[in-house]
Motif scaffolding. Structure first.
Motif, PDB file in Angstrom:
ATOM      1  N   HIS A  68       0.825  -1.206   0.000  1.00 31.30           N
ATOM      2  CA  HIS A  68       0.000   0.000   0.000  1.00 31.30           C
ATOM      3  C   HIS A  68       0.867   1.267   0.000  1.00 31.30           C
ATOM      4  O   HIS A  68       0.629   2.209  -0.746  1.00 31.30           O
ATOM      5  CB  HIS A  68      -0.938   0.017   1.208  1.00 31.30           C
ATOM      6  CG  HIS A  68      -1.780   1.246   1.268  1.00 31.30           C
ATOM      7  ND1 HIS A  68      -2.856   1.455   0.439  1.00 31.30           N
ATOM      8  CD2 HIS A  68      -1.681   2.359   2.033  1.00 31.30           C
ATOM      9  CE1 HIS A  68      -3.387   2.647   0.695  1.00 31.30           C
ATOM     10  NE2 HIS A  68      -2.683   3.218   1.665  1.00 31.30           N
ATOM     11  N   GLU A  69       1.886   1.275   0.844  1.00 34.31           N
ATOM     12  CA  GLU A  69       2.758   2.453   0.924  1.00 34.31           C
ATOM     13  C   GLU A  69       3.512   2.695  -0.382  1.00 34.31           C
ATOM     14  O   GLU A  69       3.747   3.842  -0.769  1.00 34.31           O
ATOM     15  CB  GLU A  69       3.738   2.316   2.090  1.00 34.31           C
ATOM     16  CG  GLU A  69       3.094   2.235   3.461  1.00 34.31           C
ATOM     17  CD  GLU A  69       2.158   3.390   3.760  1.00 34.31           C
ATOM     18  OE1 GLU A  69       2.409   4.518   3.312  1.00 34.31           O
ATOM     19  OE2 GLU A  69       1.148   3.156   4.435  1.00 34.31           O
ATOM     20  N   ASP A  70       3.870   1.623  -1.063  1.00 35.98           N
ATOM     21  CA  ASP A  70       4.522   1.781  -2.361  1.00 35.98           C
ATOM     22  C   ASP A  70       3.598   2.486  -3.362  1.00 35.98           C
ATOM     23  O   ASP A  70       4.074   3.184  -4.252  1.00 35.98           O
ATOM     24  CB  ASP A  70       4.953   0.424  -2.916  1.00 35.98           C
ATOM     25  CG  ASP A  70       6.192  -0.126  -2.233  1.00 35.98           C
ATOM     26  OD1 ASP A  70       6.921   0.646  -1.577  1.00 35.98           O
ATOM     27  OD2 ASP A  70       6.437  -1.343  -2.360  1.00 35.98           O
ATOM     28  N   GLY A  71       2.301   2.306  -3.190  1.00 38.23           N
ATOM     29  CA  GLY A  71       1.345   3.024  -4.041  1.00 38.23           C
ATOM     30  C   GLY A  71       1.411   4.519  -3.813  1.00 38.23           C
ATOM     31  O   GLY A  71       1.367   5.314  -4.752  1.00 38.23           O
ATOM     32  N   HIS A  72       1.547   4.913  -2.548  1.00 40.55           N
ATOM     33  CA  HIS A  72       1.728   6.338  -2.252  1.00 40.55           C
ATOM     34  C   HIS A  72       3.062   6.843  -2.810  1.00 40.55           C
ATOM     35  O   HIS A  72       3.143   7.949  -3.335  1.00 40.55           O
ATOM     36  CB  HIS A  72       1.673   6.574  -0.741  1.00 40.55           C
ATOM     37  CG  HIS A  72       0.287   6.553  -0.184  1.00 40.55           C
ATOM     38  ND1 HIS A  72      -0.675   7.468  -0.538  1.00 40.55           N
ATOM     39  CD2 HIS A  72      -0.301   5.722   0.715  1.00 40.55           C
ATOM     40  CE1 HIS A  72      -1.794   7.215   0.120  1.00 40.55           C
ATOM     41  NE2 HIS A  72      -1.593   6.158   0.885  1.00 40.55           N
ATOM     42  N   LYS A  73       4.079   6.006  -2.712  1.00 38.63           N
ATOM     43  CA  LYS A  73       5.371   6.401  -3.279  1.00 38.63           C
ATOM     44  C   LYS A  73       5.235   6.657  -4.781  1.00 38.63           C
ATOM     45  O   LYS A  73       5.763   7.636  -5.307  1.00 38.63           O
ATOM     46  CB  LYS A  73       6.417   5.314  -3.034  1.00 38.63           C
ATOM     47  CG  LYS A  73       7.763   5.641  -3.673  1.00 38.63           C
ATOM     48  CD  LYS A  73       8.682   4.444  -3.708  1.00 38.63           C
ATOM     49  CE  LYS A  73       9.878   4.750  -4.593  1.00 38.63           C
ATOM     50  NZ  LYS A  73      10.639   3.563  -4.945  1.00 38.63           N
TER      51      LYS A  73
END
Length: 198
Positions: free
Chosen positions: A130-135
């Protein structure tokens, strides 16, 4: 020729996941992400859940804590050219995207059931997704910002040019803040990607 920069263009988003993607323009650099951890303790899934609820990063927009967070930052560096005192234009433009993840860290105590350890590892993996999506949204913002900077025409002065660049940055930040919110809404802050514990 003058070298100038715009720094501190931080767009913050709490809770993130995704797939990483690199820069598409050679003038865009995606720095390796950094990760900070907050330590949690517990011997049961319920204890770990309570610790994340208490210690996880705060989403200021929603007034809630989540299990993880992503902050992205855009840094722009320029050199200027043109006719002294008459016009100014960008000669070179470089944009760097920096990302910081905040994630929970747990060291299982002796005797912890393997099933809980496995469940925890799965949760960390889905959080990172999920955090990689924000990245990736941060990288997209960097590409958008760079494209718009390159389209800015010659200005009457370098001060005017830099003011336009700052306005462009602010518009990109505002636009991508909404995209981060939409991403969280669509994924229910990662729940649809499996980021649910326990």
């Amino acid at each position: 020729m003058r070298i100038q920069g715009l720094a501190g263009l931080v767009g913050g988003v709490i809770l993130g996941y995704a797939a990483t993607c690199g820069a598409t323009d050679p003038d865009l650099t995606v720095a390796p992400p950094t990760t900070s951890f907050y330590k949690i303790q517990g011997k049961t899934a319920a204890e770990l859940r309570a610790q994340m609820n208490q210690l996880g990063p705060m989403n200021q927009d929603e007034g809630k804590r989540f299990d993880a967070a992503t902050l992205w930052d855009l840094d722009a560096q320029f050199t200027f050219g043109g006719k002294k005192g008459k016009s100014c234009q960008f000669k070179t433009i470089k944009v760097t995207v920096k990302t910081t993840f905040t994630l929970p860290e747990w060291t299982p105590p002796d005797g912890t059931p393997q099933a809980l350890v496995d469940r925890w590892k799965k949760h960390l993996a889905t959080l990172q997704t999920h955090e990689d999506g924000h990245k990736q949204l941060g990288v997209d913002a960097g590409n958008d910002f760079l494209t718009q900077l390159k389209a800015i025409p010659t200005a009457a002065s370098c001060d005017a040019l830099q003011k336009t660049a700052a306005q462009t940055r602010d518009a990109v930040k505002a636009s991508f803040k909404q995209k981060h919110k939409a991403y969280d809404a669509a994924t229910k802050h990662g729940a649809t990607q499996g980021a649910v514990f326990p």
